[in-house]
Write a protein that holds these residues in place. Structure first.
Motif, mmCIF file in Angstrom:
data_model
loop_
_atom_site.group_PDB
_atom_site.id
_atom_site.type_symbol
_atom_site.label_atom_id
_atom_site.label_comp_id
_atom_site.label_asym_id
_atom_site.label_seq_id
_atom_site.Cartn_x
_atom_site.Cartn_y
_atom_site.Cartn_z
ATOM 1 N N VAL A 1 20.611 -18.346 1.030
ATOM 2 C CA VAL A 1 19.642 -17.438 0.403
ATOM 3 C C VAL A 1 20.305 -16.128 0.012
ATOM 4 O O VAL A 1 20.073 -15.604 -1.089
ATOM 5 C CB VAL A 1 18.430 -17.201 1.341
ATOM 6 C CG1 VAL A 1 17.560 -16.060 0.839
ATOM 7 C CG2 VAL A 1 17.601 -18.473 1.475
ATOM 8 N N ARG A 2 21.137 -15.583 0.878
ATOM 9 C CA ARG A 2 21.823 -14.328 0.544
ATOM 10 C C ARG A 2 22.731 -14.489 -0.673
ATOM 11 O O ARG A 2 22.796 -13.599 -1.524
ATOM 12 C CB ARG A 2 22.621 -13.821 1.741
ATOM 13 C CG ARG A 2 21.750 -13.258 2.830
ATOM 14 C CD ARG A 2 22.608 -12.825 4.021
ATOM 15 N NE ARG A 2 21.785 -12.471 5.147
ATOM 16 C CZ ARG A 2 21.379 -11.231 5.412
ATOM 17 N NH1 ARG A 2 21.737 -10.242 4.638
ATOM 18 N NH2 ARG A 2 20.622 -10.989 6.458
ATOM 19 N N THR A 3 23.419 -15.615 -0.749
ATOM 20 C CA THR A 3 24.294 -15.860 -1.901
ATOM 21 C C THR A 3 23.464 -15.977 -3.176
ATOM 22 O O THR A 3 23.796 -15.392 -4.210
ATOM 23 C CB THR A 3 25.113 -17.138 -1.685
ATOM 24 O OG1 THR A 3 25.857 -17.009 -0.471
ATOM 25 C CG2 THR A 3 26.071 -17.387 -2.836
ATOM 26 N N ILE A 4 22.365 -16.715 -3.097
ATOM 27 C CA ILE A 4 21.487 -16.892 -4.255
ATOM 28 C C ILE A 4 20.939 -15.549 -4.710
ATOM 29 O O ILE A 4 20.914 -15.251 -5.914
ATOM 30 C CB ILE A 4 20.346 -17.866 -3.910
ATOM 31 C CG1 ILE A 4 20.907 -19.279 -3.706
ATOM 32 C CG2 ILE A 4 19.264 -17.850 -4.972
ATOM 33 C CD1 ILE A 4 19.953 -20.232 -3.015
ATOM 34 N N GLN A 5 20.520 -14.727 -3.765
ATOM 35 C CA GLN A 5 19.958 -13.419 -4.119
ATOM 36 C C GLN A 5 21.016 -12.497 -4.714
ATOM 37 O O GLN A 5 20.742 -11.781 -5.685
ATOM 38 C CB GLN A 5 19.317 -12.768 -2.889
ATOM 39 C CG GLN A 5 18.021 -13.425 -2.487
ATOM 40 C CD GLN A 5 17.449 -12.867 -1.208
ATOM 41 O OE1 GLN A 5 18.178 -12.385 -0.336
ATOM 42 N NE2 GLN A 5 16.139 -12.946 -1.072
ATOM 43 N N ARG A 6 22.211 -12.489 -4.124
ATOM 44 C CA ARG A 6 23.255 -11.593 -4.633
ATOM 45 C C ARG A 6 23.667 -11.959 -6.059
ATOM 46 O O ARG A 6 23.965 -11.090 -6.868
ATOM 47 C CB ARG A 6 24.464 -11.626 -3.707
ATOM 48 C CG ARG A 6 24.190 -10.908 -2.391
ATOM 49 C CD ARG A 6 25.314 -11.082 -1.427
ATOM 50 N NE ARG A 6 26.407 -10.171 -1.754
ATOM 51 C CZ ARG A 6 27.371 -9.874 -0.916
ATOM 52 N NH1 ARG A 6 27.393 -10.399 0.282
ATOM 53 N NH2 ARG A 6 28.323 -9.056 -1.276
ATOM 54 N N LEU A 7 23.678 -13.266 -6.357
ATOM 55 C CA LEU A 7 24.093 -13.714 -7.683
ATOM 56 C C LEU A 7 22.922 -13.923 -8.639
ATOM 57 O O LEU A 7 23.139 -14.210 -9.818
ATOM 58 C CB LEU A 7 24.885 -15.028 -7.566
ATOM 59 C CG LEU A 7 26.219 -14.918 -6.861
ATOM 60 C CD1 LEU A 7 26.842 -16.293 -6.699
ATOM 61 C CD2 LEU A 7 27.159 -13.996 -7.613
ATOM 62 N N LYS A 8 21.692 -13.785 -8.118
ATOM 63 C CA LYS A 8 20.481 -14.034 -8.912
ATOM 64 C C LYS A 8 20.591 -15.369 -9.646
ATOM 65 O O LYS A 8 20.431 -15.457 -10.871
ATOM 66 C CB LYS A 8 20.219 -12.890 -9.883
ATOM 67 C CG LYS A 8 19.964 -11.573 -9.189
ATOM 68 C CD LYS A 8 19.657 -10.486 -10.173
ATOM 69 C CE LYS A 8 19.422 -9.183 -9.402
ATOM 70 N NZ LYS A 8 19.162 -8.067 -10.285
ATOM 71 N N LEU A 9 20.859 -16.418 -8.878
ATOM 72 C CA LEU A 9 21.083 -17.734 -9.471
ATOM 73 C C LEU A 9 19.855 -18.281 -10.196
ATOM 74 O O LEU A 9 19.986 -19.187 -11.012
ATOM 75 C CB LEU A 9 21.536 -18.734 -8.395
ATOM 76 C CG LEU A 9 22.984 -18.604 -7.951
ATOM 77 C CD1 LEU A 9 23.319 -19.652 -6.901
ATOM 78 C CD2 LEU A 9 23.935 -18.722 -9.123
ATOM 79 N N ALA B 1 13.109 -21.091 -3.822
ATOM 80 C CA ALA B 1 12.953 -22.254 -4.686
ATOM 81 C C ALA B 1 14.299 -22.807 -5.146
ATOM 82 O O ALA B 1 14.418 -24.000 -5.439
ATOM 83 C CB ALA B 1 12.093 -21.890 -5.897
ATOM 84 N N VAL B 2 15.319 -21.967 -5.200
ATOM 85 C CA VAL B 2 16.648 -22.393 -5.646
ATOM 86 C C VAL B 2 17.433 -23.062 -4.510
ATOM 87 O O VAL B 2 18.341 -23.857 -4.767
ATOM 88 C CB VAL B 2 17.433 -21.186 -6.224
ATOM 89 C CG1 VAL B 2 18.879 -21.532 -6.520
ATOM 90 C CG2 VAL B 2 16.752 -20.673 -7.476
ATOM 91 N N VAL B 3 17.077 -22.787 -3.260
ATOM 92 C CA VAL B 3 17.853 -23.282 -2.109
ATOM 93 C C VAL B 3 18.116 -24.786 -2.159
ATOM 94 O O VAL B 3 19.262 -25.204 -1.955
ATOM 95 C CB VAL B 3 17.207 -22.868 -0.767
ATOM 96 C CG1 VAL B 3 17.827 -23.609 0.404
ATOM 97 C CG2 VAL B 3 17.341 -21.371 -0.564
ATOM 98 N N PRO B 4 17.125 -25.648 -2.406
ATOM 99 C CA PRO B 4 17.435 -27.089 -2.408
ATOM 100 C C PRO B 4 18.518 -27.485 -3.414
ATOM 101 O O PRO B 4 19.443 -28.231 -3.073
ATOM 102 C CB PRO B 4 16.093 -27.747 -2.745
ATOM 103 C CG PRO B 4 15.065 -26.755 -2.322
ATOM 104 C CD PRO B 4 15.683 -25.417 -2.577
ATOM 105 N N ALA B 5 18.426 -26.980 -4.642
ATOM 106 C CA ALA B 5 19.444 -27.297 -5.648
ATOM 107 C C ALA B 5 20.792 -26.699 -5.259
ATOM 108 O O ALA B 5 21.843 -27.313 -5.450
ATOM 109 C CB ALA B 5 19.009 -26.780 -7.017
#
Length: 170
Positions: free
Chosen positions: A43-51, A91-95
């Motif tokens: 989650v932190r990676t997704i948030q930092r990169l705004k995936l 919502a992005v975590v599974p992918a």
């Protein structure tokens, strides 16, 4: 002194500590690998990169069929969720986790982190950012642990004062 049954020899206490230290190092390494695989780091990676802004991972893209869109327009279907950075990241975590691979390298203290993406540059950026996100997880874990220990100290100190006050009364 430790006598090991399967070796048939006596070992020194230093050998015992070295063996225990090796076990602790393996356990520490395994713990670090599990932290790397954790949802919090993802989650932190997704948030930092705004995936969620990358089309490959955007959960807002309209994949609904015509039937779902028709039901929504008639007020019969579920309304689309209100998107916030937190809901988007979740919502992005599974992918994200399907594309991520964290594997310990056998007989070493290395961990191979790879990320599959249609964009090779994105894959490299995510893999690099992912390893940096673990630092934030460690920091927040240490802060939480410090707060718990502080709270326990206050409680134990209060109980000790209460016991001392009771003994003085008796």
């Amino acid at each position: 002194v430790l006598i090991e049954a399967n070796k048939g020899k006596i070992v020194s206490i230093q050998d015992v500590y070295e063996a225990a230290n090796g076990q602790q190092q393996r356990e520490y390494f395994q713990t670090q690998v599990e932290i790397l695989k954790s949802r919090d780091v993802a989650v932190r990676t997704i948030q930092r990169l705004k995936l969620w802004e990358v089309p490959e991972f955007d959960p807002r893209k309209n994949d609904d069929g015509w039937w779902t869109r028709t039901k929504r327009s008639l007020g019969l279907g579920k309304a689309p969720p209100a998107w916030t950075p937190e809901t988007l990241a979740n919502a992005v975590v599974p992918a994200f986790t399907r594309a991520l691979s964290v594997e310990p390298v056998r007989l070493s203290q290395l961990v191979k982190v790879s990320f599959d993406s249609t964009d090779p540059r994105l894959a490299a950026v995510v893999a690099n950012e992912f390893t940096e996100a673990t630092g934030a997880v460690y920091t927040s874990a240490l802060i939480e642990l410090g707060l718990v220990l502080f709270g326990l100290t206050i409680i134990i100190n209060g109980l000790a004062r209460l016991l001392v006050a009771r003994r003085r009364m008796v």
